[in-house]
Design a protein around this motif. Structure first.
Motif, PDB file in Angstrom:
ATOM      1  N   PHE A   1       0.834  -1.207   0.000  1.00 37.39           N
ATOM      2  CA  PHE A   1       0.000   0.000   0.000  1.00 37.39           C
ATOM      3  C   PHE A   1       0.869   1.258   0.000  1.00 37.39           C
ATOM      4  CE2 PHE A   1      -1.730   3.401   2.688  1.00 37.39           C
ATOM      5  CZ  PHE A   1      -2.858   3.756   1.957  1.00 37.39           C
ATOM      6  N   HIS A   2       1.885   1.287   0.858  1.00 34.87           N
ATOM      7  CA  HIS A   2       2.739   2.472   0.946  1.00 34.87           C
ATOM      8  C   HIS A   2       3.564   2.688  -0.325  1.00 34.87           C
ATOM      9  CE1 HIS A   2       2.526   2.485   5.607  1.00 34.87           C
ATOM     10  NE2 HIS A   2       1.698   3.375   5.097  1.00 34.87           N
ATOM     11  N   ILE A   3       3.995   1.601  -0.952  1.00 36.75           N
ATOM     12  CA  ILE A   3       4.717   1.735  -2.221  1.00 36.75           C
ATOM     13  C   ILE A   3       3.818   2.359  -3.275  1.00 36.75           C
ATOM     14  CG2 ILE A   3       5.716   0.422  -4.142  1.00 36.75           C
ATOM     15  CD1 ILE A   3       6.804  -1.550  -2.018  1.00 36.75           C
ATOM     16  N   LEU A   4       2.605   1.869  -3.383  1.00 41.15           N
ATOM     17  CA  LEU A   4       1.664   2.380  -4.381  1.00 41.15           C
ATOM     18  C   LEU A   4       1.152   3.771  -4.026  1.00 41.15           C
ATOM     19  CD1 LEU A   4      -0.244  -0.971  -4.889  1.00 41.15           C
ATOM     20  CD2 LEU A   4       1.228   0.152  -6.574  1.00 41.15           C
ATOM     21  N   GLU A   5       1.167   4.104  -2.742  1.00 43.25           N
ATOM     22  CA  GLU A   5       0.686   5.410  -2.312  1.00 43.25           C
ATOM     23  C   GLU A   5       1.538   6.543  -2.877  1.00 43.25           C
ATOM     24  OE1 GLU A   5      -0.997   7.222   1.895  1.00 43.25           O
ATOM     25  OE2 GLU A   5       0.926   6.176   1.914  1.00 43.25           O
ATOM     26  N   ALA A   6       2.799   6.247  -3.194  1.00 41.44           N
ATOM     27  CA  ALA A   6       3.686   7.268  -3.755  1.00 41.44           C
ATOM     28  C   ALA A   6       3.117   7.865  -5.038  1.00 41.44           C
ATOM     29  CB  ALA A   6       5.065   6.658  -4.034  1.00 41.44           C
ATOM     30  N   PHE A   7       2.293   7.107  -5.750  1.00 40.93           N
ATOM     31  CA  PHE A   7       1.733   7.566  -7.021  1.00 40.93           C
ATOM     32  C   PHE A   7       0.404   8.301  -6.848  1.00 40.93           C
ATOM     33  CE2 PHE A   7       4.376   3.894  -7.820  1.00 40.93           C
ATOM     34  CZ  PHE A   7       5.129   4.275  -8.909  1.00 40.93           C
ATOM     35  N   ALA A   8      -0.136   8.312  -5.628  1.00 41.09           N
ATOM     36  CA  ALA A   8      -1.475   8.885  -5.423  1.00 41.09           C
ATOM     37  C   ALA A   8      -1.538   9.726  -4.159  1.00 41.09           C
ATOM     38  CB  ALA A   8      -2.505   7.755  -5.361  1.00 41.09           C
ATOM     39  N   LEU A   9      -0.455  10.432  -3.835  1.00 45.74           N
ATOM     40  CA  LEU A   9      -0.456  11.257  -2.632  1.00 45.74           C
ATOM     41  C   LEU A   9      -1.595  12.273  -2.684  1.00 45.74           C
ATOM     42  CD1 LEU A   9       3.342  12.001  -2.056  1.00 45.74           C
ATOM     43  CD2 LEU A   9       1.877  10.437  -0.777  1.00 45.74           C
ATOM     44  N   GLY A  10      -2.472  12.206  -1.671  1.00 44.44           N
ATOM     45  CA  GLY A  10      -3.591  13.137  -1.607  1.00 44.44           C
ATOM     46  C   GLY A  10      -4.742  12.798  -2.531  1.00 44.44           C
ATOM     47  N   LYS A  11      -4.669  11.676  -3.252  1.00 39.82           N
ATOM     48  CA  LYS A  11      -5.732  11.289  -4.180  1.00 39.82           C
ATOM     49  C   LYS A  11      -6.210   9.887  -3.830  1.00 39.82           C
ATOM     50  CE  LYS A  11      -3.558  14.014  -7.848  1.00 39.82           C
ATOM     51  NZ  LYS A  11      -2.919  13.971  -9.187  1.00 39.82           N
ATOM     52  N   ARG A  12      -6.967   9.799  -2.752  1.00 41.25           N
ATOM     53  CA  ARG A  12      -7.392   8.502  -2.237  1.00 41.25           C
ATOM     54  C   ARG A  12      -8.169   7.687  -3.271  1.00 41.25           C
ATOM     55  NH1 ARG A  12      -4.517   6.901   2.134  1.00 41.25           N
ATOM     56  NH2 ARG A  12      -4.385   8.550   3.690  1.00 41.25           N
TER      57      ARG A  12
ATOM     58  N   GLU B   1      -7.624   7.369  -6.298  1.00 45.24           N
ATOM     59  CA  GLU B   1      -6.741   6.775  -7.303  1.00 45.24           C
ATOM     60  C   GLU B   1      -5.805   5.735  -6.708  1.00 45.24           C
ATOM     61  OE1 GLU B   1      -4.674   9.855  -9.364  1.00 45.24           O
ATOM     62  OE2 GLU B   1      -6.499  10.995  -9.823  1.00 45.24           O
ATOM     63  N   GLN B   2      -5.901   5.506  -5.409  1.00 41.87           N
ATOM     64  CA  GLN B   2      -4.972   4.609  -4.722  1.00 41.87           C
ATOM     65  C   GLN B   2      -5.279   3.149  -5.027  1.00 41.87           C
ATOM     66  OE1 GLN B   2      -2.349   5.183  -2.417  1.00 41.87           O
ATOM     67  NE2 GLN B   2      -2.058   2.979  -2.488  1.00 41.87           N
ATOM     68  N   ILE B   3      -4.259   2.408  -5.436  1.00 44.28           N
ATOM     69  CA  ILE B   3      -4.380   0.955  -5.593  1.00 44.28           C
ATOM     70  C   ILE B   3      -4.167   0.311  -4.229  1.00 44.28           C
ATOM     71  CG2 ILE B   3      -3.457  -1.073  -6.779  1.00 44.28           C
ATOM     72  CD1 ILE B   3      -2.522   0.795  -9.006  1.00 44.28           C
ATOM     73  N   ILE B   4      -4.848  -0.819  -3.980  1.00 44.04           N
ATOM     74  CA  ILE B   4      -4.967  -1.369  -2.615  1.00 44.04           C
ATOM     75  C   ILE B   4      -5.492  -0.233  -1.739  1.00 44.04           C
ATOM     76  CG2 ILE B   4      -3.865  -2.666  -0.757  1.00 44.04           C
ATOM     77  CD1 ILE B   4      -1.755  -3.591  -2.607  1.00 44.04           C
ATOM     78  N   ASN B   5      -6.688   0.219  -2.068  1.00 41.88           N
ATOM     79  CA  ASN B   5      -7.197   1.509  -1.604  1.00 41.88           C
ATOM     80  C   ASN B   5      -7.320   1.628  -0.098  1.00 41.88           C
ATOM     81  OD1 ASN B   5      -9.482   3.632  -1.118  1.00 41.88           O
ATOM     82  ND2 ASN B   5      -8.710   3.996  -3.184  1.00 41.88           N
ATOM     83  N   HIS B   6      -7.672   0.539   0.577  1.00 41.50           N
ATOM     84  CA  HIS B   6      -7.930   0.614   2.009  1.00 41.50           C
ATOM     85  C   HIS B   6      -6.827  -0.047   2.839  1.00 41.50           C
ATOM     86  CE1 HIS B   6     -11.931   1.064   0.099  1.00 41.50           C
ATOM     87  NE2 HIS B   6     -12.113   1.931   1.069  1.00 41.50           N
TER      88      HIS B   6
END
Length: 374
Positions: A26-37, A39-44
């Motif tokens: 989740f944290h690795i993928l979060e780098a691509f969607a900072l502040g854009k929940r 668009e987050q992969i593995i959203n929760h």
């Protein structure tokens, strides 16, 4: 319930590892969607923290409820400190060693102008689990543990242990049930009324974040504690596989609402915490693993679960800085981002295994022998 201090929940250990590994992804993928929940992969994925709190309540209740006639408060807290603190120290050290590799005016605006002495002071304070406020924010994200953000969950764990040892262990089940019902209602109210529709937060030392962290702690810990008292041994087949799949599904599902319909997502997250996570712990605590290979996998995941959770984030800081400054700006391809993302994931697992086998286990064994001889 007639509890046995010898019973070991191998499935719960494995599930803790499954959740921790999902957090890393989740944290690795979060780098691509900072502040854009949305668009987050593995959203929760951040809800894994709430699962950890349910698990903590269950394990603490099961392990200690029937031991207070032989155990002092000092003995209880010694056991908790020995279990958690060695890796807290390592997490702060890893954060300090990698700190200046994270320099990015765009992502971490304060690092470049932070003197080494101030950074080392934050590291030493982090060793003690004392949170820091804005005056010692050396990153710019407002974290109470700026060198290793996930430390905030340990802060709340210690609050839960203190409340348990001083108050909760004495309370009858009916009172715990009433408190859990109130905590669940407050959690639902927050989930459906906050404008983002997410149950995320707790990492800063300010009123709003402390409120969110407390809401995230209260119901999960109380529900886990109640589960430990009401559990009736049963046997569920394939429970490790089933609960792992359920865990991944509820954490990976996309956002269910955005802006005007954000409350839908909030309600979903609240129901996952209130119903699904206790159900996973209940099924996991009543199952067994038959396959030797699956046993080894569950043990491995259990062994690295806490170390990987508390040490991976400094690598995430570096990766996030690189993604924002290089990939999202178009200087580097997404293919390279995927390659380095896999490398960060694998490095986190390898690093945690080295730490647990060559540091955490030997240190805890030595501390136990020295301070808990009885």
């Amino acid at each position: 319930m007639n509890q046995s201090s010898n019973k070991h929940f191998e499935i719960l250990d494995g599930l803790r590892g499954v959740a921790a590994v999902i957090v890393v992804a989740f944290h690795i993928l979060e780098a691509f969607a900072l502040g854009k929940r949305n668009e987050q992969i593995i959203n929760h994925g951040y809800l894994a923290v709430d699962f950890f709190f349910v698990l903590s309540g269950f394990v603490i209740g099961y392990a200690y409820d029937n031991r207070w006639d032989k155990m002092t408060l000092t003995g209880f807290f010694k056991r908790r400190v020995i279990r958690l603190q060695p890796m807290v120290i390592i997490g702060a050290i890893v954060g300090a060693v990698t700190f200046y590799a994270q320099i990015s005016p765009t992502v971490f605006p304060l690092i470049e102008n932070t003197p080494v002495t101030k950074m080392l002071l934050v590291m030493l304070i982090g060793f003690t689990m004392i949170p820091v406020g804005k005056s010692l924010d050396i990153r710019g994200w407002g974290e109470m543990y700026p060198l290793n953000g996930p430390g905030w969950t340990l802060f709340f764990e210690y609050i839960a242990y203190t409340l348990y040892a001083l108050i909760l262990k004495r309370l009858p089940n009916i009172i715990l049930m009433i408190l859990a019902a109130i905590a669940g209602a407050l959690l639902i109210h927050f989930a459906v009324t906050n404008p983002l529709g997410v149950i995320a937060g707790g990492w800063s030392l300010d009123g709003e974040q402390l409120k969110i962290g407390s809401l995230r702690l209260a119901y999960p810990f109380l529900s886990g504690l109640l589960l430990s008292r009401f559990m009736k041994p049963k046997h569920y087949k394939h429970s490790f596989l089933v609960t792992s799949a359920l865990m991944f599904t509820v954490l990976a599902i996309p956002s269910l609402g955005w802006k005007e319909t954000a409350w839908i997502n909030g309600l979903y997250e609240a129901l996952v915490i209130i119903i699904v996570f206790p159900l996973i712990v209940y099924i996991g605590s009543n199952g067994t693993i038959e396959s030797p290979k699956t046993k080894k996998l569950a043990k491995f995941l259990g062994d690295i679960s806490y170390p990987i959770y508390i040490t991976h984030y400094p690598l995430i800081y570096i990766y996030t800085k690189w993604v924002v400054d290089e990939v999202l700006s178009g200087k580097t391809s997404y293919t390279m981002a995927a390659v380095w993302g896999v490398a960060v994931f694998g490095s986190s697992i390898l690093m945690s295994y080295i730490f647990v086998k060559f540091y955490d286990e030997p240190v805890r064994k030595w501390l136990t022998k020295k301070f808990l001889r009885s």
